[in-house]
Scaffold this motif. Structure first.
Motif, PDB file in Angstrom:
ATOM      1  N   MET A 183       2.627   8.090   9.009  1.00 13.57           N
ATOM      2  CA  MET A 183       1.758   7.136   8.317  1.00 13.57           C
ATOM      3  C   MET A 183       2.430   6.604   7.067  1.00 13.57           C
ATOM      4  SD  MET A 183      -1.969   8.824   8.544  1.00 13.57           S
ATOM      5  CE  MET A 183      -3.031   7.991   9.670  1.00 13.57           C
ATOM      6  N   ASP A 184       2.104   5.366   6.738  1.00 11.78           N
ATOM      7  CA  ASP A 184       2.721   4.731   5.573  1.00 11.78           C
ATOM      8  C   ASP A 184       1.952   5.006   4.287  1.00 11.78           C
ATOM      9  OD1 ASP A 184       4.715   3.649   7.140  1.00 11.78           O
ATOM     10  OD2 ASP A 184       3.584   1.822   7.560  1.00 11.78           O
ATOM     11  N   SER A 185       0.650   4.954   4.332  1.00 10.83           N
ATOM     12  CA  SER A 185      -0.177   5.076   3.144  1.00 10.83           C
ATOM     13  C   SER A 185      -0.397   6.548   2.776  1.00 10.83           C
ATOM     14  CB  SER A 185      -1.526   4.393   3.409  1.00 10.83           C
ATOM     15  OG  SER A 185      -2.442   4.731   2.410  1.00 10.83           O
ATOM     16  N   ASP A 186      -0.160   6.868   1.508  1.00 13.57           N
ATOM     17  CA  ASP A 186      -0.403   8.229   1.024  1.00 13.57           C
ATOM     18  C   ASP A 186      -1.889   8.567   1.053  1.00 13.57           C
ATOM     19  OD1 ASP A 186       2.251   8.671   0.620  1.00 13.57           O
ATOM     20  OD2 ASP A 186       2.208   8.377  -1.552  1.00 13.57           O
ATOM     21  N   HIS A 187      -2.716   7.598   0.707  1.00 15.34           N
ATOM     22  CA  HIS A 187      -4.162   7.826   0.695  1.00 15.34           C
ATOM     23  C   HIS A 187      -4.674   8.155   2.098  1.00 15.34           C
ATOM     24  CE1 HIS A 187      -8.370   7.494  -0.246  1.00 15.34           C
ATOM     25  NE2 HIS A 187      -8.512   6.551   0.670  1.00 15.34           N
ATOM     26  N   THR A 188      -4.238   7.395   3.090  1.00 14.60           N
ATOM     27  CA  THR A 188      -4.652   7.649   4.473  1.00 14.60           C
ATOM     28  C   THR A 188      -4.113   8.990   4.944  1.00 14.60           C
ATOM     29  OG1 THR A 188      -4.555   5.273   4.851  1.00 14.60           O
ATOM     30  CG2 THR A 188      -4.713   6.669   6.787  1.00 14.60           C
ATOM     31  N   LEU A 189      -2.891   9.316   4.560  1.00 12.95           N
ATOM     32  CA  LEU A 189      -2.296  10.595   4.939  1.00 12.95           C
ATOM     33  C   LEU A 189      -3.118  11.759   4.399  1.00 12.95           C
ATOM     34  CD1 LEU A 189       0.065  12.256   6.161  1.00 12.95           C
ATOM     35  CD2 LEU A 189       1.125  12.115   3.896  1.00 12.95           C
TER      36      LEU A 189
ATOM     37  N   ARG B 271       4.868  13.564  -0.279  1.00  6.99           N
ATOM     38  CA  ARG B 271       4.500  13.656   1.137  1.00  6.99           C
ATOM     39  C   ARG B 271       5.176  14.835   1.832  1.00  6.99           C
ATOM     40  NH1 ARG B 271       2.765   8.742   3.555  1.00  6.99           N
ATOM     41  NH2 ARG B 271       3.778   9.367   5.486  1.00  6.99           N
TER      42      ARG B 271
ATOM     43  N   GLU C 198      -6.448  12.000   6.319  1.00  5.31           N
ATOM     44  CA  GLU C 198      -6.272  12.495   7.688  1.00  5.31           C
ATOM     45  C   GLU C 198      -5.842  13.973   7.695  1.00  5.31           C
ATOM     46  OE1 GLU C 198      -7.004  11.042  10.592  1.00  5.31           O
ATOM     47  OE2 GLU C 198      -7.818   9.371   9.436  1.00  5.31           O
TER      48      GLU C 198
ATOM     49  N   THR D 191      -7.023   5.259  -4.407  1.00  2.00           N
ATOM     50  CA  THR D 191      -5.573   5.321  -4.188  1.00  2.00           C
ATOM     51  C   THR D 191      -5.082   6.701  -4.572  1.00  2.00           C
ATOM     52  OG1 THR D 191      -5.110   4.515  -6.413  1.00  2.00           O
ATOM     53  CG2 THR D 191      -5.204   2.865  -4.642  1.00  2.00           C
ATOM     54  N   SER D 192      -4.057   7.143  -3.899  1.00  2.00           N
ATOM     55  CA  SER D 192      -3.485   8.465  -4.182  1.00  2.00           C
ATOM     56  C   SER D 192      -1.989   8.399  -3.956  1.00  2.00           C
ATOM     57  CB  SER D 192      -4.072   9.522  -3.252  1.00  2.00           C
ATOM     58  OG  SER D 192      -5.462   9.577  -3.387  1.00  2.00           O
ATOM     59  N   GLU D 193      -1.262   9.112  -4.808  1.00  2.00           N
ATOM     60  CA  GLU D 193       0.173   9.262  -4.624  1.00  2.00           C
ATOM     61  C   GLU D 193       0.475  10.753  -4.629  1.00  2.00           C
ATOM     62  OE1 GLU D 193       2.738   7.061  -7.147  1.00  2.00           O
ATOM     63  OE2 GLU D 193       1.620   5.202  -6.870  1.00  2.00           O
TER      64      GLU D 193
END
Length: 166
Positions: free
Chosen positions: A73-79, A142, A82, A137-139
């Motif tokens: 996944m590209d987005s940290d927030h989505t990661l 990863r 999930e 938003t989240s960073e």
């Protein structure tokens, strides 16, 4: 002249023809066959136990495959969102007797730490799983978060029986 006399004497003796012993029966078996039967039964039992163990650990392999898909996944927030869902589903499957479905925030992180090698959820990188899914938003690092989740998922216990729905 003795050999001729002994042949004549032998003919006068009441001797019977040679009788062969009866052919051996297949029962009782020779000791080697008993050993072979026991060995085959042990091999079958071992294969059955290995198959059962593979079935119990199948969900762990599936969850780790899902984790590999999430890593793309590209987005940290989505990661983060999930990963939180994946860990919660895995916890519900692996620990059905514990009430982990209702846990959130700090209690959820403490639950994860109880079943982890070290407390990396309450004090480390895993802390982002408490509030990260609910922030816009989240960073996060990863690789470290994925490694932590992979380690936690690998430590899941095998299930006692199949929990198939349907």
């Amino acid at each position: 002249m003795q050999p001729i006399e002994s042949a004549q004497t032998a003919q006068k003796l009441p001797l019977r023809d040679i009788h062969l012993p009866p052919t051996p029966s297949w029962w009782p078996l020779a000791p080697g066959w008993y050993l072979l039967i026991v060995l085959l039964l042990l091999i079958l039992l071992l294969l059955w136990f290995l198959w059962q163990r593979a079935q119990r650990l199948r969900y762990r392999r599936q969850v780790l495959q899902q984790l590999d898909q999430l890593a793309k996944m590209d987005s940290d927030h989505t990661l983060i969102a999930e990963l939180s869902v994946l860990l919660r589903r895995s916890a519900l499957h692996a620990f059905p007797d514990e009430n982990c479905a209702a846990l959130n925030g700090e209690e959820w992180l403490q639950f994860l730490d109880r079943h982890a090698a070290e407390p990396s959820f309450t004090t480390g990188i895993g802390r982002c799983l408490a509030a990260g899914p609910y922030q816009p938003t989240s960073e996060v690092d990863r690789d470290a978060l994925l490694a932590l989740c992979r380690c936690w998922l690998k430590r899941l216990p095998p299930t006692l029986r199949s929990r198939r729905k349907g």
